[in-house]
Motif scaffolding. Structure first.
Motif, short mmCIF file in Angstrom:
data_model
loop_
_atom_site.label_atom_id
_atom_site.label_comp_id
_atom_site.label_asym_id
_atom_site.label_seq_id
_atom_site.Cartn_x
_atom_site.Cartn_y
_atom_site.Cartn_z
N GLU A 15 0.83 -1.21 0.00
CA GLU A 15 0.00 0.00 0.00
C GLU A 15 0.86 1.26 0.00
N SER A 16 1.94 1.21 0.79
CA SER A 16 2.82 2.38 0.85
C SER A 16 3.48 2.61 -0.51
N PHE A 65 2.30 1.72 -3.43
CA PHE A 65 1.31 2.24 -4.38
C PHE A 65 1.03 3.72 -4.11
N TYR A 66 0.99 4.08 -2.85
CA TYR A 66 0.72 5.48 -2.50
C TYR A 66 1.80 6.39 -3.11
N CYS A 67 3.06 5.96 -2.99
CA CYS A 67 4.16 6.74 -3.58
C CYS A 67 4.00 6.82 -5.10
N ARG A 68 3.71 5.68 -5.71
CA ARG A 68 3.60 5.64 -7.18
C ARG A 68 2.44 6.49 -7.67
N ALA A 69 1.36 6.49 -6.92
CA ALA A 69 0.19 7.29 -7.30
C ALA A 69 0.48 8.78 -7.20
#
Lengths: 256, 454
Positions: free
Chosen positions: B392-393, B395-399
């Motif tokens: 999740e972390s 993905f949050y960065c990538r988003a």
């Protein structure tokens, strides 16, 4: 001339073999605010996840075109660099990563992508100061690790703050109103409204109508069982509020 | 003194014979002679621990036992160019720098910052020469609690190490940095550094201990550091073990804390093929606080073992342990955290956390808390995690536009940063932050397959 920012054409998607979105069509043009409403389990968050490129979802059919290109070809970070922003329903806490450092890194990735020079620490702080005031965020939040120990309202405001800094072409707000009291809701909505201009667009995903008292959409779409079953103007949201989702006729079951 | 009991080491002859020759050539005071003899007896009686030994269950010393035993009794200081020093960690640090080559003090490479007459900073061997009486109570013949066979071996063979003595109320604003360089070329070369830090009541200091290798062949550093923290004294100890990939590093840090003192221990292990740190902390006075903070980065076939004993002997003591591990390839981490709360050590506040980040499927961690509580009004907590980077972390960065590789770097760095951030001394913290960042860059960080996006 007014070519769409986002075109979703007959999109089917889900998790593994399970189909959740069953043929979505949606076109968003610059300057428009669209709201997607629907009951729990209708596929709202799946749509947001597929647009942002979250792992674990499979596209089973259809197309998504973003600024004229096939969005689904791009990795999540490439989508973000192209100006697609997802405000998370559940913003993630990242212990040990300082908020300023995180957002500066994100901001500079986007600037690099656009061929702009990267901002140094001082320039970046100048940029964020005004935006913090816009969202009524205390400055010490920037000194803390990303979302760590933030209240529910602070996390949601921080999402909109990031949006303010990153200036997306298309912002997807996934249940940004959930868990907010009315004051926080107003602050968030006010921030979103101020960020709106003729060249960008917003897709507001929500279960409840109340957010739409403050963010006034140009179009409202009702999502039910993976399909858009009704579209209309802002008055549709009020009608839903009054009559509930059952008022809208269930669509025919999908032919399997 | 009785003859040695039947030695249990794999090649007893080599150790005992080397010891006898060493003792003949040494010119020790008689108390030290006896102390060495007793220590050698303890080592020979116990020998090399095996996997059957509960305290060594996960750390096999078989590869070390295969090496010849060559204690470096005289250092060849000529082999070391002074410009080598400028390339070593903490080269730019202010304060005193004591350089030891294969366990022997190198005065020409060292700098001792003027610090007033009363404060002594230098070589233990010199103090042994000039004022042995000062050391006698500290190097006594009895075995300390929980002594490992290697600490006994060190007591038998040590010749030199850092010595710091702060009289009451003295403050050293700049750190003392002791650098231990393994330079001898022949396989099995062994250094036995022995450090003694005496911080008397109300004094304050920072001691940095760095271990590096110039040697390529398999070698051993077998170190013991004793730290006596007086009443109300404040001491920060930072150890950076960055030895070569052929090195074996065995060490004991033994601390005794007085009333209302503050001790911060940081153990950072990035080097050596096999490293074992025994950190024994005795909270021997009421109302004191100690932080035991550590980070290990391993890759390839490396093994890093931390073996903690926190002994709450008096009331109102606080001990907080935080150890993070980042493990790649087929490397291995071991953490053993023993907390002993003795009867009467009421209102003890003991906390222990061991978090491990596995960067590959083959990396392993053995983590084990061991709580022995004999008082009833205490707060003791422990927790351990072993896992991968949070998806999740990432993905949050990538988003937010941060690429997968950068996101992974950022999160891994943050995991290490939790530990480094607890170092109080700014100069030491910043240098370690830089060094750890550099070491992480050498890690195969991006080993995980890039999951296809939908």
């Amino acid at each position: 001339m007014n070519s769409p920012i986002l075109e979703i054409l007959n999109l089917s998607a889900g998790v593994g073999d399970k189909q959740i979105l069953k043929g979505i069509d949606l076109t968003i043009r610059p300057g428009e605010v669209h709201a997607i409403m629907g009951p729990n389990g209708s596929g709202k968050s799946t749509l947001a996840a597929v647009l942002a490129g979250r792992d674990g979802y499979t596209v089973q059919g259809g197309q998504v075109r973003y600024l004229g290109r096939d969005l689904l070809e791009f990795a999540p970070e490439e989508r973000a660099r192209e100006g697609l922003f997802l405000a998370f329903q559940y913003p993630v806490e990242i212990p040990g990563v300082n908020s300023t450092y995180f957002l500066k890194a994100a901001c500079n990735e986007l600037r690099k992508h656009k061929g702009q020079p990267e901002l140094d620490a001082m320039e970046f702080l100048e940029l964020v100061k005004d935006k913090m005031k816009l969202l009524h965020l205390p400055e010490d939040l920037l000194k803390r690790p990303v979302n760590e120990g933030f209240s529910g309202g602070e996390k949601k405001r921080n999402e909109i703050f990031q949006m303010a800094v990153l200036e997306p072409r298309l912002a997807v707000l996934d249940e940004t109103d959930s868990g907010l009291d009315i004051d926080a809701l107003k602050v968030v909505a006010n921030g979103v409204n101020k960020l709106k201009h003729a060249q960008n667009a917003q897709l507001v995903i929500t279960h409840y109508q109340r957010l739409l008292n403050y963010i006034v959409p140009d179009f409202v779409h009702v999502l039910r069982d993976g399909r858009i079953v009704k579209s209309g103007g802002k008055e549709l949201a009020l009608e839903l509020e009054e009559k509930g989702y059952d008022w809208i006729t269930r669509p025919e079951p999908a032919a399997l | 003194m009785a003859a040695h009991p039947t030695p249990a080491v794999n090649e007893p002859g080599a150790y005992v014979e080397k010891f006898d020759r060493f003792q003949k050539s040494a010119h020790d005071p008689s108390w030290l002679h006896a102390a060495r003899q007793a220590a050698m007896g303890r080592f020979a009686a116990r020998g090399f621990p095996t996997l059957q030994d509960e305290d060594w269950r996960f750390t096999s010393l078989a590869p070390l036992a295969k090496l010849p035993f060559r204690p470096v009794l005289k250092a060849n200081l000529g082999t070391l160019a002074s410009d080598t020093l400028s390339t070593l960690p903490f080269a730019g640090l202010q304060g005193s720098c004591l350089v030891f080559v294969d366990g022997h003090f190198a005065p020409t490479l060292s700098t001792i910052a003027a610090s007033g007459d009363a404060i002594r900073i230098g070589s233990l061997a010199q103090v042994l020469n000039t004022s042995p009486a000062l050391l006698e109570p500290r190097l006594s013949p009895s075995a300390p609690d929980g002594e490992t066979p290697f600490a006994a071996l060190n007591a038998a063979f040590f010749q030199d190490g850092a010595f710091v003595h702060l009289p009451p109320q003295h403050v050293l604003p700049e750190p003392v940095h002791a650098v231990f360089i393994s330079a001898a070329a022949s396989a099995g070369s062994t250094a036995h550094p022995r450090n003694l830090i005496l911080a008397e009541a109300g004094s304050r200091m920072t001691f940095v201990e760095t271990h590096v290798s110039l040697a390529g062949a398999g070698h051993l550093t077998n170190a013991v550091t004793e730290l006596a923290v007086g009443d109300g004294a404040q001491v920060e100890h930072v150890k950076f073990q960055d030895q070569g990939r052929q090195a074996f590093h065995l060490a004991t840090l033994r601390s005794t804390l007085g009333r209302d003192s503050r001790l911060r221990v940081h153990s950072i292990a990035t080097g050596a093929r096999l490293s074992r740190n025994n950190i024994d902390t005795r909270l021997a006075g009421p109302g004191l606080e100690c932080l035991l903070n550590g980070l290990y980065l391993t890759r390839g076939e490396q093994l890093a073992d931390h073996h903690m004993t926190v002994d709450h002997a008096e009331p109102r003591g606080a001990s907080h342990e935080y150890f993070n591990g980042i493990l790649a390839d087929r490397s291995k981490g071991v953490f053993h955290g023993r907390i002993l709360v003795r009867p009467g050590a009421q209102q003890t506040d003991a906390k222990q956390t061991n978090k491990n980040l596995l960067l590959s499927d083959e990396a392993t961690v053995n983590t084990k808390p061991q709580l022995e509580i004999y008082a009833d009004d205490v707060r003791c907590t422990h927790g351990a995690t072993v896992g991968q980077l949070n998806a999740e972390s990432i993905f949050y960065c990538r988003a937010r536009g941060i690429g997968l590789e950068t996101a992974r770097h950022m999160l891994i760095h943050a995991f290490a940063g939790e530990i480094i951030g607890r170092i109080l001394h700014a100069g030491v913290r910043e240098e370690l932050d830089r060094l750890i960042w550099q070491r992480l860059e050498q890690h195969p960080l991006v080993g995980q397959p890039h999951a296809p996006h939908p």
